[in-house]
Design a protein around this motif. Structure first.
Motif, PDB file in Angstrom:
ATOM      1  N   LEU A 121       1.030  -1.542   0.381  1.00 57.62           N
ATOM      2  CA  LEU A 121       0.141   0.344  -0.251  1.00 57.62           C
ATOM      3  C   LEU A 121       1.097   1.304   0.440  1.00 57.62           C
ATOM      4  CD1 LEU A 121      -2.664  -1.208   2.168  1.00 57.62           C
ATOM      5  CD2 LEU A 121      -3.270  -0.879  -0.028  1.00 57.62           C
ATOM      6  N   VAL A 141      -0.479   4.774  -0.272  1.00 51.44           N
ATOM      7  CA  VAL A 141      -2.063   4.607   1.408  1.00 51.44           C
ATOM      8  C   VAL A 141      -0.836   4.422   2.258  1.00 51.44           C
ATOM      9  CG1 VAL A 141      -3.574   3.078   1.438  1.00 51.44           C
ATOM     10  CG2 VAL A 141      -3.979   3.881  -0.316  1.00 51.44           C
ATOM     11  N   VAL A 154      -5.566   0.900  -3.638  1.00 49.64           N
ATOM     12  CA  VAL A 154      -4.894   1.843  -4.622  1.00 49.64           C
ATOM     13  C   VAL A 154      -5.126   2.770  -5.411  1.00 49.64           C
ATOM     14  CG1 VAL A 154      -2.751   1.784  -5.841  1.00 49.64           C
ATOM     15  CG2 VAL A 154      -2.495   0.722  -3.769  1.00 49.64           C
ATOM     16  N   ARG A 178      -8.308   2.581  -6.320  1.00 48.80           N
ATOM     17  CA  ARG A 178      -9.217   3.254  -5.552  1.00 48.80           C
ATOM     18  C   ARG A 178     -11.441   2.651  -6.809  1.00 48.80           C
ATOM     19  NH1 ARG A 178      -6.616   6.551  -4.482  1.00 48.80           N
ATOM     20  NH2 ARG A 178      -6.440   7.805  -2.141  1.00 48.80           N
TER      21      ARG A 178
END
Length: 283
Positions: free
Chosen positions: A23, A28, A103, A105
């Motif tokens: 992530l 993220v 990542v 979305r």
């Protein structure tokens, strides 16, 4: 993003580390709950709102994650590391695709109904809780029978002695309610499911009531103590005469869905249901 993990697994630290690394490469940040962050090698959350809550474990872990997510309306994404994991969106062997979706979305949100619960004793509300799956009113002593009257919108529906009564959301219809013999309700149906638990009565069948109805379980004032449990996690002792009211929750829980697979396919896959019959026979 907040990670809620099944910390009892010996490999959870490595899974959390791999997840954090993947992530982070996508920009993220991953944090953990204060009481488990150190164990899984993550920085603890400072309480700031998060975009998403990732649950790594079984359905119990996802229910813990829902507790964290509901107050801030953050969606929950479950990855099953256990057995059935019905609420989870994916199994562990699809972890890479799950992290890619986070990542990028590239996911959708599915709103799930909850149930709000009040305990009334002698006309005073003493306790409130909520559940994503179900609330149960059960006997406090194994050898006893709990005598109850079940009401819907203030009108008596049935009275019986039982191990207890369960009021479930559609999401919970595949959990405890299913094990107790209740029907499966598709998650987009707005309704409450009432399931007697081992009732001693001729009429003790499950009932599906409307989403605006209030289901009340009234304990016999001259009977025995009971126990309320919300999602099997938040419990409260019930003295004789207690009235437990269940209604549609004021706040839903959002679950993350990846892909467009229908609920029917999930049901067949998780329960290994046979779908091939006479239509597939060749003569």
């Amino acid at each position: 993003m907040l990670l809620v993990a099944h910390t009892g697994r010996p490999d959870i630290g490595q899974i959390a580390a791999d997840t954090r690394k993947r992530l982070a490469a996508g920009g993220v940040e991953l944090v953990g709950l204060p009481d488990e962050a150190q164990e899984i090698g993550l920085p603890p959350t400072d309480g700031a709102p998060v975009e998403l809550v990732l649950a790594l474990g079984g359905d119990g872990t996802l229910l813990r994650a829902a507790e964290q997510a509901r107050p801030t309306a953050a969606p929950v994404l479950g990855v099953n590391l256990g057995r059935v994991g019905f609420l989870a969106e994916a199994d562990a062997d699809h972890m890479d695709s799950v992290l890619d979706a986070i990542v990028d979305r590239d996911y959708r949100i599915e709103q799930r109904m909850t149930v709000d619960v009040e305990v009334e004793v002698a006309g005073t509300v003493l306790y409130r809780c909520w559940a994503l799956n179900e609330m149960t009113v059960e006997k406090a002593i194994r050898e006893r029978v709990l005598d109850v009257v079940v009401e819907v919108d203030g009108r008596g529906l049935s009275a019986y002695g039982a191990d207890g009564v369960l009021v479930s959301t559609p999401t919970g219809s595949t959990a405890y309610a299913f094990s107790a013999g209740g029907p499966i309700i598709w998650p987009d149906v707005q309704a409450l499911l009432v399931v007697p638990l081992n009732a001693h009565a001729l009429f003790a069948r499950s009932a599906v009531v409307g989403p605006d109805s209030v289901v009340t379980v009234h304990l016999d004032p001259d009977g025995h103590d009971g126990v309320l449990a919300c999602d099997g996690r938040r419990t409260y002792g019930l003295p004789p005469g207690s009235r437990v009211h269940a209604r549609r929750g004021a706040e839903a829980v959002d679950l993350v869905r990846i892909g467009d697979g229908p609920f029917t396919d999930r049901l067949v896959r998780k329960f290994s249901l046979p779908v091939h019959g006479w239509r597939d026979q060749r003569h």
